[in-house]
Design a protein around this motif. Structure first.
Motif, PDB file in Angstrom:
ATOM      1  N   ILE A  97       0.841  -1.185   0.000  1.00  0.00           N
ATOM      2  CA  ILE A  97       0.000   0.000   0.000  1.00  0.00           C
ATOM      3  C   ILE A  97       0.886   1.248   0.000  1.00  0.00           C
ATOM      4  CG2 ILE A  97      -1.849   1.204   1.241  1.00  0.00           C
ATOM      5  CD1 ILE A  97      -2.648  -1.534   0.142  1.00  0.00           C
ATOM      6  N   GLY A  98       0.424   2.311  -0.651  1.00  0.00           N
ATOM      7  CA  GLY A  98       1.161   3.577  -0.617  1.00  0.00           C
ATOM      8  C   GLY A  98       2.164   3.740  -1.730  1.00  0.00           C
ATOM      9  N   GLU A  99       2.148   2.839  -2.692  1.00  0.00           N
ATOM     10  CA  GLU A  99       3.067   2.947  -3.819  1.00  0.00           C
ATOM     11  C   GLU A  99       2.289   3.199  -5.107  1.00  0.00           C
ATOM     12  OE1 GLU A  99       5.430  -0.559  -4.064  1.00  0.00           O
ATOM     13  OE2 GLU A  99       5.690  -0.730  -1.893  1.00  0.00           O
ATOM     14  N   ALA A 100       2.945   3.850  -6.053  1.00  0.00           N
ATOM     15  CA  ALA A 100       2.329   4.025  -7.364  1.00  0.00           C
ATOM     16  C   ALA A 100       2.418   2.719  -8.146  1.00  0.00           C
ATOM     17  CB  ALA A 100       3.039   5.141  -8.129  1.00  0.00           C
ATOM     18  N   CYS A 101       1.424   2.477  -8.984  1.00  0.00           N
ATOM     19  CA  CYS A 101       1.402   1.261  -9.792  1.00  0.00           C
ATOM     20  C   CYS A 101       2.535   1.290 -10.812  1.00  0.00           C
ATOM     21  CB  CYS A 101       0.055   1.139 -10.505  1.00  0.00           C
ATOM     22  SG  CYS A 101      -0.049  -0.264 -11.635  1.00  0.00           S
ATOM     23  N   SER A 102       3.278   0.214 -10.877  1.00  0.00           N
ATOM     24  CA  SER A 102       4.412   0.149 -11.803  1.00  0.00           C
ATOM     25  C   SER A 102       3.965   0.017 -13.253  1.00  0.00           C
ATOM     26  CB  SER A 102       5.312  -1.041 -11.442  1.00  0.00           C
ATOM     27  OG  SER A 102       4.580  -2.262 -11.537  1.00  0.00           O
ATOM     28  N   GLU A 103       2.697  -0.337 -13.465  1.00  0.00           N
ATOM     29  CA  GLU A 103       2.190  -0.504 -14.825  1.00  0.00           C
ATOM     30  C   GLU A 103       1.601   0.793 -15.377  1.00  0.00           C
ATOM     31  OE1 GLU A 103       2.003  -3.416 -16.959  1.00  0.00           O
ATOM     32  OE2 GLU A 103       3.650  -3.882 -15.583  1.00  0.00           O
ATOM     33  N   CYS A 104       0.742   1.466 -14.579  1.00  0.00           N
ATOM     34  CA  CYS A 104       0.034   2.640 -15.113  1.00  0.00           C
ATOM     35  C   CYS A 104       0.287   3.911 -14.315  1.00  0.00           C
ATOM     36  CB  CYS A 104      -1.463   2.361 -15.179  1.00  0.00           C
ATOM     37  SG  CYS A 104      -2.283   2.323 -13.567  1.00  0.00           S
ATOM     38  N   GLY A 105       0.991   3.791 -13.192  1.00  0.00           N
ATOM     39  CA  GLY A 105       1.275   4.952 -12.369  1.00  0.00           C
ATOM     40  C   GLY A 105       0.148   5.362 -11.443  1.00  0.00           C
ATOM     41  N   GLY A 106      -0.966   4.619 -11.485  1.00  0.00           N
ATOM     42  CA  GLY A 106      -2.112   4.951 -10.643  1.00  0.00           C
ATOM     43  C   GLY A 106      -1.810   4.772  -9.164  1.00  0.00           C
ATOM     44  N   ARG A 107      -2.501   5.534  -8.331  1.00  0.00           N
ATOM     45  CA  ARG A 107      -2.294   5.461  -6.881  1.00  0.00           C
ATOM     46  C   ARG A 107      -3.555   5.031  -6.130  1.00  0.00           C
ATOM     47  NH1 ARG A 107       2.263   7.147  -4.582  1.00  0.00           N
ATOM     48  NH2 ARG A 107       3.845   8.145  -5.912  1.00  0.00           N
ATOM     49  N   THR A 108      -4.596   4.682  -6.863  1.00  0.00           N
ATOM     50  CA  THR A 108      -5.797   4.134  -6.232  1.00  0.00           C
ATOM     51  C   THR A 108      -5.607   2.638  -6.055  1.00  0.00           C
ATOM     52  OG1 THR A 108      -7.193   5.809  -7.270  1.00  0.00           O
ATOM     53  CG2 THR A 108      -8.288   3.843  -6.420  1.00  0.00           C
ATOM     54  N   ILE A 109      -5.472   2.219  -4.806  1.00  0.00           N
ATOM     55  CA  ILE A 109      -5.169   0.824  -4.516  1.00  0.00           C
ATOM     56  C   ILE A 109      -6.383   0.168  -3.850  1.00  0.00           C
ATOM     57  CG2 ILE A 109      -3.591  -0.745  -3.330  1.00  0.00           C
ATOM     58  CD1 ILE A 109      -2.316   1.048  -5.522  1.00  0.00           C
ATOM     59  N   ILE A 110      -6.733  -1.021  -4.306  1.00  0.00           N
ATOM     60  CA  ILE A 110      -7.789  -1.815  -3.662  1.00  0.00           C
ATOM     61  C   ILE A 110      -7.104  -2.885  -2.830  1.00  0.00           C
ATOM     62  CG2 ILE A 110      -9.798  -3.290  -4.002  1.00  0.00           C
ATOM     63  CD1 ILE A 110     -10.269  -1.864  -6.656  1.00  0.00           C
ATOM     64  N   LYS A 111      -7.162  -2.706  -1.516  1.00  0.00           N
ATOM     65  CA  LYS A 111      -6.477  -3.626  -0.612  1.00  0.00           C
ATOM     66  C   LYS A 111      -7.136  -5.004  -0.646  1.00  0.00           C
ATOM     67  CE  LYS A 111      -5.181  -2.024   3.381  1.00  0.00           C
ATOM     68  NZ  LYS A 111      -5.188  -1.584   4.808  1.00  0.00           N
ATOM     69  N   GLY A 112      -6.338  -6.037  -0.845  1.00  0.00           N
ATOM     70  CA  GLY A 112      -6.855  -7.390  -0.917  1.00  0.00           C
ATOM     71  C   GLY A 112      -7.197  -7.963   0.443  1.00  0.00           C
ATOM     72  N   VAL A 113      -8.079  -8.956   0.422  1.00  0.00           N
ATOM     73  CA  VAL A 113      -8.471  -9.632   1.656  1.00  0.00           C
ATOM     74  C   VAL A 113      -7.263 -10.269   2.338  1.00  0.00           C
ATOM     75  CG1 VAL A 113      -9.762 -11.620   2.537  1.00  0.00           C
ATOM     76  CG2 VAL A 113     -10.858  -9.999   0.988  1.00  0.00           C
ATOM     77  N   SER A 114      -6.361 -10.841   1.561  1.00  0.00           N
ATOM     78  CA  SER A 114      -5.178 -11.483   2.158  1.00  0.00           C
ATOM     79  C   SER A 114      -4.328 -10.464   2.916  1.00  0.00           C
ATOM     80  CB  SER A 114      -4.348 -12.175   1.079  1.00  0.00           C
ATOM     81  OG  SER A 114      -3.965 -11.251   0.059  1.00  0.00           O
ATOM     82  N   THR A 115      -4.194  -9.262   2.363  1.00  0.00           N
ATOM     83  CA  THR A 115      -3.443  -8.194   3.033  1.00  0.00           C
ATOM     84  C   THR A 115      -4.153  -7.759   4.307  1.00  0.00           C
ATOM     85  OG1 THR A 115      -2.618  -7.400   0.898  1.00  0.00           O
ATOM     86  CG2 THR A 115      -2.470  -5.875   2.771  1.00  0.00           C
ATOM     87  N   ARG A 116      -5.463  -7.578   4.224  1.00  0.00           N
ATOM     88  CA  ARG A 116      -6.240  -7.122   5.381  1.00  0.00           C
ATOM     89  C   ARG A 116      -6.206  -8.152   6.506  1.00  0.00           C
ATOM     90  NH1 ARG A 116      -7.197  -3.823   8.928  1.00  0.00           N
ATOM     91  NH2 ARG A 116      -9.321  -3.363   9.579  1.00  0.00           N
ATOM     92  N   ILE A 117      -6.314  -9.426   6.169  1.00  0.00           N
ATOM     93  CA  ILE A 117      -6.272 -10.475   7.198  1.00  0.00           C
ATOM     94  C   ILE A 117      -4.915 -10.488   7.887  1.00  0.00           C
ATOM     95  CG2 ILE A 117      -6.251 -12.980   7.535  1.00  0.00           C
ATOM     96  CD1 ILE A 117      -8.490 -13.126   5.432  1.00  0.00           C
ATOM     97  N   ALA A 118      -3.845 -10.302   7.121  1.00  0.00           N
ATOM     98  CA  ALA A 118      -2.507 -10.255   7.716  1.00  0.00           C
ATOM     99  C   ALA A 118      -2.397  -9.105   8.710  1.00  0.00           C
ATOM    100  CB  ALA A 118      -1.451 -10.126   6.620  1.00  0.00           C
ATOM    101  N   GLU A 119      -3.021  -7.965   8.412  1.00  0.00           N
ATOM    102  CA  GLU A 119      -3.004  -6.824   9.330  1.00  0.00           C
ATOM    103  C   GLU A 119      -3.735  -7.132  10.630  1.00  0.00           C
ATOM    104  OE1 GLU A 119      -3.087  -3.270   5.911  1.00  0.00           O
ATOM    105  OE2 GLU A 119      -4.883  -3.754   7.079  1.00  0.00           O
ATOM    106  N   LEU A 120      -4.798  -7.925  10.534  1.00  0.00           N
ATOM    107  CA  LEU A 120      -5.645  -8.205  11.696  1.00  0.00           C
ATOM    108  C   LEU A 120      -5.158  -9.384  12.534  1.00  0.00           C
ATOM    109  CD1 LEU A 120      -9.044  -7.802   9.847  1.00  0.00           C
ATOM    110  CD2 LEU A 120      -8.294  -6.364  11.741  1.00  0.00           C
ATOM    111  N   SER A 121      -4.299 -10.213  11.961  1.00  0.00           N
ATOM    112  CA  SER A 121      -3.861 -11.422  12.668  1.00  0.00           C
ATOM    113  C   SER A 121      -3.008 -11.059  13.873  1.00  0.00           C
ATOM    114  CB  SER A 121      -3.096 -12.338  11.715  1.00  0.00           C
ATOM    115  OG  SER A 121      -3.952 -12.815  10.691  1.00  0.00           O
ATOM    116  N   ASP A 122      -3.133 -11.852  14.919  1.00  0.00           N
ATOM    117  CA  ASP A 122      -2.472 -11.577  16.196  1.00  0.00           C
ATOM    118  C   ASP A 122      -1.231 -12.446  16.336  1.00  0.00           C
ATOM    119  OD1 ASP A 122      -4.623  -9.830  17.603  1.00  0.00           O
ATOM    120  OD2 ASP A 122      -5.731 -11.542  16.815  1.00  0.00           O
ATOM    121  N   SER A 123      -0.081 -11.847  16.095  1.00  0.00           N
ATOM    122  CA  SER A 123       1.168 -12.611  16.175  1.00  0.00           C
ATOM    123  C   SER A 123       1.541 -12.950  17.611  1.00  0.00           C
ATOM    124  CB  SER A 123       2.306 -11.816  15.522  1.00  0.00           C
ATOM    125  OG  SER A 123       2.468 -10.558  16.146  1.00  0.00           O
TER     126      SER A 123
END
Length: 390
Positions: free
Chosen positions: A277-303
């Motif tokens: 998250i927070g990076e420009a797209c290497s293909e089109c330069g866009g900065r609108t990112i749709i966060k994936g479920v896998s990323t969100r679950i990793a954020e919520l998991s309790d290490s």
């Protein structure tokens, strides 16, 4: 007791007069078509139809009851042929504390309770005829109303990026919105499974449900569960999700999360996979990112947890038949003529029987799909993953 197949999240697209209910739902997704297809084609034993608050839908159900086609069960729920129906509603929360948008599911034991909820909700939404309407009250107030009518309260597709409990990315805990004691179960959604979310500590208290969220007749039972019940009624369903008196979910059947529309993080412009998250797209330069479920679950998991896992039923990765490469309408009809229902195709037909009805390559695909051994290209940003043809 006996095992039953259940899909508890099916939308109504239109009323019998053609009026919209779920605007994004198919026009053929009427109450009468749903119960016919779910019973006769899909082979389900228990379904939840979650737009039964709409007044014209209530009228249609009550007409079926007067004709004797539909009867109310002593244990709660509606009986149609060899299948039971749990009436319910999907509601969108967006309260004054900016909790939302969040979709939740409410289920009721009988039409009296369903009608009472519809009447109450009509004072809190702008259009009671439509599905998934925004309700103007606190999430906890909604929970209390559902419980006062003997209902079940379940947060829907909790990880999807839009309109879900965890999807917005700012909430870390469900008690910011809800009373945890008034949540009966949690619906995972198409881009997650039991194994991905087992380290989210606050979810260990709840049974996981896997449902289709069907917006068309064909999508019914793309995810479902198997329940151990004495009968497919509301009371027995409640016991199963609370794991009481031996009732329980014995298996969840769902897509491999890679097939889900929101599994990976992607550029919102071109759907190129993004490493973070927070990076420009290497293909089109866009900065609108749709966060994936896998990323969100990793954020919520309790290490920092103690590592103890809740014992859960197996989550069986099963590819829906309409994802199978080359399996078109004609092949599907041949399979249904041979095996009656999709549940029989997925669970009862042997490989040898399948290969006697469809080409050998297709039979291999179906058998590999139901055994969870296919390879996939991951989905994201609203685009489903795909089965690799290999």
């Amino acid at each position: 007791m006996k095992e039953y197949y259940a899909d508890l999240h099916i939308h109504i697209g239109r009323t019998r007069s053609g009026q919209p209910v779920k605007i994004t739902g198919a026009k053929t997704l009427t109450f009468s078509n749903i119960i016919e297809v779910a019973s006769e084609r899909k082979g389900l034993d228990l379904i939840g139809i979650i737009d039964c608050h709409s007044p014209e839908v209530i009228e249609e159900i009550e007409e079926g009851m007067r004709s004797g086609e539909i009867t109310e069960m002593e244990g709660g729920g509606l009986h149609y042929r060899d299948m039971s129906i749990i009436p319910g509603s999907e509601i969108e929360i967006y309260d004054q504390n900016c909790h939302g948008p969040i979709h939740v599911l409410a289920y009721f034991p009988n039409m009296e309770a369903m009608k009472g909820f519809s009447a109450w909700m009509s004072n809190h939404v702008k259009n009671i005829t439509l599905s998934s309407q925004r309700i103007y009250c606190e999430g906890k107030t909604l929970q209390e109303k559902v419980k006062s009518l003997g209902g079940l309260f379940i947060p829907a597709h909790v990880f999807t990026p839009f309109k879900s409990l965890y999807g917005k990315g700012v909430r870390k805990s469900l008690d910011e919105v809800f009373n945890p004691k008034l949540i009966d179960a949690v619906e995972l959604g198409l881009s997650s499974d039991t194994y991905l979310v087992e380290d989210i500590e606050e979810l260990k208290a709840y049974t996981f449900l896997t449902n289709s969220d069907a917006h068309s007749l064909g999508k019914i039972a793309r995810e479902y569960q198997k329940l151990l019940l004495r009968e497919p009624s509301f009371t027995e369903l409640e016991k199963a999700i609370k794991e009481k008196e031996g009732r329980k979910v014995t298996a969840n059947y769902g897509l491999n999360p890679l097939l889900g529309k929101y599994y990976q993080t992607v550029c919102g412009t071109c759907l190129h996979t993004m490493p973070g998250i927070g990076e420009a797209c290497s293909e089109c330069g866009g900065r609108t990112i749709i966060k994936g479920v896998s990323t969100r679950i990793a954020e919520l998991s309790d290490s920092g947890t103690d590592g103890k896992k809740r014992t859960r039923p197996p989550y069986i990765h099963q590819v829906p038949l309409d994802f199978i490469p080359g399996l078109g309408p004609k092949s599907m009809e041949r399979l249904l003529r041979a095996f009656d229902t999709e549940m029989n195709i997925l669970h009862e037909a042997t490989f040898e029987q399948l290969s006697g009805v469809v080409p050998l390559k297709m039979a291999h695909f179906i058998d590999s799909a139901r055994r969870g051994i296919l390879d996939f290209d991951a989905g994201g940003g609203g685009k489903y993953g795909k089965v690799k043809k290999g």
